[in-house]
Design an enzyme around this catalytic site. Structure first.
Site, mmCIF file in Angstrom:
data_model
loop_
_atom_site.group_PDB
_atom_site.id
_atom_site.type_symbol
_atom_site.label_atom_id
_atom_site.label_comp_id
_atom_site.label_asym_id
_atom_site.label_seq_id
_atom_site.Cartn_x
_atom_site.Cartn_y
_atom_site.Cartn_z
ATOM 1 C CD GLU A 464 80.052 59.252 19.140
ATOM 2 O OE1 GLU A 464 80.212 57.967 19.730
ATOM 3 O OE2 GLU A 464 80.783 60.142 19.238
ATOM 4 C CD GLU A 532 83.766 56.945 15.451
ATOM 5 O OE1 GLU A 532 84.325 56.464 16.497
ATOM 6 O OE2 GLU A 532 83.247 58.099 15.240
#
Length: 625
Positions: A464, A532
């Site tokens: 991220e 994820e």
């Protein structure tokens, strides 16, 4: 050289006097020491003297001097977190930076003015400092050798002195930092370490976890003797038939002696010698060893060969080392990932290092307990979210056949996603020249330390952190250094302009099954992985089957990694009931906080199973062949 407090503010200063990163092999004085005790490593773990200061201005500036009176210092355990020793504030935060709402900060060389960047951390009213001191005498066997000190993990920036001499500076909390102590050693030695909670590295270490600081992993002295093996790269290769192969080995040798030699022995999975040779000592040695009738390594049969190295000269053996490795091949063919010529299915989980009383300062027994749960749940893959793990974890995964996605220590979520919106105006590392070398260094350290581990199938560029030129250069680094592994990154999703130039796989977080189908049915260019998914908060994981059944329909869908393995919760004594209880984000008056987002595990923080783990064990078991 003098240590400068201003280094905390400048992303261009992240390592001073550090030794080059190298492989994580262990050196012994002789082979017998593997069983009897290593004479080349001396642990400095234990009780250290300690002083806590709220900021750099209030710290005992000259505490490193040999004459400094530190009789008023407290004691603290090393390794360990300063907050869990009763100092500072316990603080959990996910996407935002921990200072949001308290301090206005922007990364240097982005939208911050020069005046705003100067003193951002070094002059801050709140930026705690831990001043550590310990004394040591070298073990007898360590004397008369070159000595380095290795810090395996320190959050977040540290300065090191020995006997009053400045030794070096390091950032990057989750990879080893080594310094040469040899010029400053005396009979009795005073080691001083100053740890700052935040530095410019804080913009790159915005992981979803409790924000601790301190010396939280092992500290060791390492003796580098004659004909010292400083680095090894073991590169096993498999031929197209998967029946035979070879091993290419590159070694870097230091402290060469005249008439020095290197003896290499290769042992198969049964411990039988299948090759031995002897060569003269040089600074760089390259070996090529053919191997017939290889036995492959995979999740179900993690077969490991062993290569032994022994250096010696006219006086006898000077060093011994060994390394386990396996033969396996990871590749993409026709947009499908194959391991050993079989389609790879990832039954994976993301894993933070965690213990309810020790935080991230876990030990080998904690790792073994985690691995036992993982194996019992039919999990075959672990993503080291979102930083390099402790060195023993990689060896355990080699032995257990766990497929690793080895993540670099990088997450800058708060610099580009604000209140849910994609807004990268001051994103780092971005394409900012002054932030380029620090992230390339993190990629290099991750690679150089763990490059020999068979369990690593993917190098991951971090988590991220958006996607721009500096991360593309990280991708290029891994592809150039290690083309036999795959590179993973998810940040192309928020910035698809880099879809073709970053990552060998299409990686997404929390895509729905419909989203996955849309990608794969519309000429998807890459294999698809969910880095994820199935965010396991509360009564979650009921929809796992809707993802697992896609494995039957789409060969390019390779599975994914559940978020996540273990709750991040801290065990405390409740002041009313006097009972042990678990506390999560927000329970420590920590603001800003993401509260119960610290509790997403398929097991509780103490390893107890949640009902969700039954779902994981059942569906992962159906696709574990």
């Amino acid at each position: 050289m003098n240590a400068l407090i201003e280094w905390l503010d400048d992303p261009q200063v992240y390592r001073v006097n550090q030794r080059k990163a190298h492989s994580d092999h262990v050196i012994y004085g002789a082979k017998e020491e593997v069983e009897t005790g290593n004479t080349r490593i001396q642990s400095l773990n234990g009780k250290w003297q300690f002083c806590y200061s709220r900021n750099a201005l209030e710290r005992p500036v000259n505490f490193f001097e040999k004459e400094f009176d530190n009789s008023s210092f407290d004691q603290i355990d090393v390794p360990g977190h300063i907050e869990l020793a009763g100092y500072d504030k316990i603080h959990y935060i996910n996407t935002m930076y921990p200072w949001e709402g308290h301090e206005f900060r922007r990364p240097a060389y982005t939208t911050a003015s020069k005046e705003e960047a100067e003193g951002m951390f070094s002059q801050a009213d709140y930026n705690p400092v831990g001043s550590y001191v310990t004394n040591f005498t070298l073990n007898e066997e360590m004397k008369e050798k070159a000595i380095t000190i290795r810090f395996e993990g320190v959050e977040q920036a540290m300065y090191v002195w020995l006997n009053g001499h400045f030794v070096g500076y390091a950032e990057d909390s989750f990879t080893p930092s080594e310094f040469d102590l040899t010029p400053y050693l005396e009979e009795e030695n005073r080691l001083a370490v100053e740890v700052h909670k935040r530095s410019s590295a804080a913009f790159l270490e915005d992981q979803d976890f409790f924000r601790f600081f301190g010396i939280f992993r092992d500290v060791s002295l390492i003796a580098r003797g004659k004909n010292h093996i400083e680095d090894m790269w073991i590169k096993p290769q498999v031929d197209p038939s998967f029946q035979s192969g070879w091993v290419d080995i590159d070694l870097t040798i230091e402290n060469l002696t005249s008439n020095g030699k290197l003896r290499v022995r290769l042992l198969n999975c049964k411990g039988e010698e299948i090759h031995q040779e002897e060569v003269g000592i040089e600074e760089q040695i390259s070996l090529h060893i053919p191997v017939d009738k290889i036995t492959l390594w995979d999740h179900f049969q993690p077969n490991l060969y062993i290569v032994e190295f022994e250096t010696f000269d006219d006086t006898g053996v000077t060093e011994y080392s060994y390394y386990p490795f396996g033969f396996r091949k990871i590749e993409i063919k026709e947009r499908i990932i194959y391991l050993n010529d079989r389609r790879l299915i990832i039954n994976g989980v993301n894993r933070h290092e965690w213990h309810p009383e020790k935080g991230r300062a876990i030990d080998l027994m904690d790792m073994k307990k985690d691995l036992e749960i993982i194996k019992h749940a039919n999990i075959n893959g672990v993503r080291t979210s979102h930083y390099p793990n402790q060195i023993p974890w990689y060896y355990l995964c080699d032995q257990a056949g766990i497929h690793l996605m080895a993540e670099t220590n990088l997450e800058s979520h708060g610099s580009w996603q604000k209140m849910g919106a994609f807004e990268p105006s001051y994103n780092v590392p971005g394409n900012v020249p002054q932030w380029r070398e620090i992230v390339l260094d993190r990629a290099q350290t991750n690679f150089e330390t763990f490059k020999n581990h068979t369990s690593i199938l993917f190098w991951s560029l971090g988590n991220e952190s958006y996607a721009e030129e500096n991360i593309r250069l990280m991708n290029d680094y891994f592809k150039e250094k290690d083309p036999d592994r795959l590179v993973h990154y998810e940040g192309n999703f928020p910035n698809p302009a880099f879809e073709d130039s970053i990552s060998d796989v299409k990686s997404c977080m929390y895509a729905t099954p419909t989203d996955i189908c849309d990608y794969l049915e519309n000429d998807g260019k890459k294999p698809f992985i969910l880095c994820e998914y199935m965010h396991d908060m509360g009564n979650s994981l009921g929809g796992l089957n809707s993802y697992m059944e896609l494995l039957d329909r789409y060969p390019m869908y390779q599975g994914g990694y559940i978020w996540d393995f273990k709750d991040q919760a801290i065990q405390v004594i409740d002041p009313l009931t006097k009972q042990k209880v678990m506390r999560y984000g927000g329970d420590f008056d920590d603001r800003p906080s993401d509260y119960e987002f610290s509790g997403n595990g398929i097991v509780f923080s103490d390893g107890q199973e949640k009902p969700a783990l039954q779902e994981v064990r059942y569906y992962y078991g159906k696709y574990s062949d």
